[in-house]
Write a protein that holds these residues in place. Structure first.
Motif, short mmCIF file in Angstrom:
data_model
loop_
_atom_site.label_atom_id
_atom_site.label_comp_id
_atom_site.label_asym_id
_atom_site.label_seq_id
_atom_site.Cartn_x
_atom_site.Cartn_y
_atom_site.Cartn_z
N ASP A 1 0.54 11.94 -0.21
CA ASP A 1 -0.77 12.59 -0.21
C ASP A 1 -1.87 11.72 0.36
N LEU A 2 -1.61 10.43 0.54
CA LEU A 2 -2.60 9.57 1.20
C LEU A 2 -2.86 10.01 2.63
N ALA A 3 -1.98 10.86 3.15
CA ALA A 3 -2.21 11.44 4.48
C ALA A 3 -3.50 12.24 4.52
N LEU A 4 -3.96 12.74 3.37
CA LEU A 4 -5.22 13.48 3.35
C LEU A 4 -6.38 12.55 3.70
N ALA A 5 -6.38 11.33 3.16
CA ALA A 5 -7.41 10.36 3.51
C ALA A 5 -7.30 9.97 4.97
N GLN A 6 -6.08 9.82 5.44
CA GLN A 6 -5.82 9.51 6.86
C GLN A 6 -6.41 10.60 7.75
N TYR A 7 -6.21 11.85 7.35
CA TYR A 7 -6.72 12.99 8.12
C TYR A 7 -8.24 13.05 8.11
N LEU A 8 -8.84 12.83 6.95
CA LEU A 8 -10.30 12.94 6.83
C LEU A 8 -11.01 11.87 7.63
N ASP B 1 1.91 17.10 -9.05
CA ASP B 1 1.28 15.86 -8.64
C ASP B 1 0.57 16.03 -7.30
N SER B 2 -0.33 15.09 -7.03
CA SER B 2 -1.11 15.16 -5.79
C SER B 2 -0.21 15.15 -4.56
N ASN B 3 0.90 14.38 -4.62
CA ASN B 3 1.78 14.31 -3.45
C ASN B 3 2.61 15.57 -3.27
N GLU B 4 2.50 16.55 -4.16
CA GLU B 4 3.18 17.83 -4.03
C GLU B 4 2.24 18.96 -3.64
N THR B 5 0.94 18.70 -3.70
CA THR B 5 -0.04 19.77 -3.49
C THR B 5 -1.03 19.50 -2.37
N PHE B 6 -1.02 18.28 -1.81
CA PHE B 6 -2.10 17.86 -0.92
C PHE B 6 -2.15 18.63 0.39
N LEU B 7 -1.01 19.15 0.85
CA LEU B 7 -0.96 19.76 2.17
C LEU B 7 -1.86 20.99 2.25
N SER B 8 -1.94 21.74 1.17
CA SER B 8 -2.84 22.91 1.16
C SER B 8 -4.28 22.47 1.36
N LYS B 9 -4.67 21.35 0.73
CA LYS B 9 -6.03 20.84 0.89
C LYS B 9 -6.28 20.40 2.33
#
Length: 378
Positions: free
Chosen positions: A121-128, A153-161
């Motif tokens: 889910d740290l990919a979300l920070a990478q994307y932002l 967990d965050s690493n199971e739900t982050f892709l929707s965000k």
């Protein structure tokens, strides 16, 4: 930005051979380090709060370094920095924000972050980190699953965000290596409706080179090692019996390194607590990083399609006025197709494709990749 405030310098690794890669990597506490004269920067992450299952990921970055530094360097002149491990924030959200700031700073300086450790889910920070660039970007995820769960967990739900983030600056989301029995069918249908591209594990097995144009389309890549079969990457609480081989994972990283558009990569979910006594999974991840580095320093294509470095092919469709334009690099032999979505010269995009897309057009059919790109651009 004073990077020393954000990081704890990596521990020194002694006993390196003269030809070891580690001797060509400058450390954060090296007074001669000028980040603006660096091409690549290793960013370690030790926060494990993205998962309640794979908690050992906090030790991943240091273990990967021990393997990476001992690998042999190529013949190129490297400009690589190891910034060490990012200080964890008081909250997990603070860590994510720090990672976003660091990636944004590095990319503004034309430095490509290589993020190792932590959860996917740290990919979300990478994307932002791309939000301030004001450009549409393409995102690639390599994972056995699609992390679009409603709860967990965050690493199971982050892709929707990531996909639904506003403002939306994502041109395309593509996915490699998912396994059908681990993914909700509705999730794949939703991706298809958005004209996103995905290649499941079985499709990659049929012709692994089909992955190359998908990787070449991306500006950022987030690699969850759950995509690698457990036999080759046992150090992961989410490891699956089937998946990519270690060699195939390295091939994906080579494609990513060769991609002139790729400006950040991350490799997540490695858990040294679950690795074998030889830390073989750390060796696989380190070798993946090595292939990305070598690919980066072997980049060939300029993207100047009107130059003599590219051969232009125009395909006509019998009985119509329709045509398609393709370009082939004389240096790398890679293919692109031109997609027009307006009447102006600016209303066009050069989409990475394969030779098979070109032959499909010569047989009178529009390639599926062209159709999806047209759908996204209109």
């Amino acid at each position: 930005m004073n990077l020393k405030l954000f990081f704890k310098a990596a521990e020194k690794i002694d006993g390196l051979h003269e030809s070891a890669l580690g001797n060509s990597i400058k450390q954060l506490n090296d007074e001669s380090l000028d980040i603006t004269k660096t091409n690549l920067a290793i960013v370690g992450v030790t926060d494990n709060r993205g998962s309640s299952v794979n908690l050992g990921v906090n030790g991943a970055a240091d273990q990967i370094r021990k393997k990476l530094y001992k690998l042999k360097k190529g013949h190129r002149t490297y400009r690589i920095a190891d910034l060490g491990n990012l200080h964890n924030g008081d909250t997990y959200e603070d860590t994510m924000e720090r990672l976003r700031e660091v990636c944004e700073h590095l990319m503004a300086a034309k430095v490509t972050p290589i993020i190792i450790g932590g959860t996917h889910d740290l990919a979300l920070a990478q994307y932002l980190a791309y939000e301030s660039k004001k450009d549409l970007i393409s995102v690639l995820s390599v994972d056995a699953k699609l992390d679009v769960e409603v709860q967990g967990d965050s690493n199971e739900t982050f892709l929707s965000k990531l996909i639904t983030h506003k403002p939306n600056f994502m041109f395309s989301y593509n996915h490699l290596g998912h396994q059908g029995y681990l993914v909700e069918s509705g999730a794949l249908t939703a991706l298809d409706k958005l004209y996103f591209e995905s290649l499941r594990l079985g499709e990659l097995r049929e012709n692994f080179q089909n992955a190359e144009p998908v990787v070449r389309m991306a500006n950022m890549m987030a690699f969850d090692i759950t995509a690698i079969r457990a036999a080759d990457a046992t150090g992961n609480a989410n490891a699956q019996p089937f998946g990519l081989s270690g060699e195939e994972a390295c091939q994906v990283m080579w494609y990513a390194g060769m991609n002139e558009k790729m400006s950040s990569v991350s490799i997540a979910e490695y858990n040294p607590d679950l690795d074998d006594q030889h830390f073989s999974t750390a060796g696989v991840v380190a070798t993946m990083v090595w292939y990305f580095i070598e690919g980066y320093y072997n980049r060939k294509d300029t993207g100047q399609f009107n130059s003599d470095q590219y051969t232009k092919y125009t395909v006509s469709f019998e009985g119509t006025d329709d045509t398609m334009t393709f370009y082939k690099s004389k240096l790398s032999e890679k293919w692109w197709m031109l997609v027009n979505y307006g009447d102006k010269m600016m209303d066009r995009a050069y989409i990475p494709c394969s030779y098979e897309d070109y032959t499909t057009a010569t047989h009178g059919d529009f390639p599926e990749r062209w159709i999806k790109a047209q759908g996204k651009l209109i």
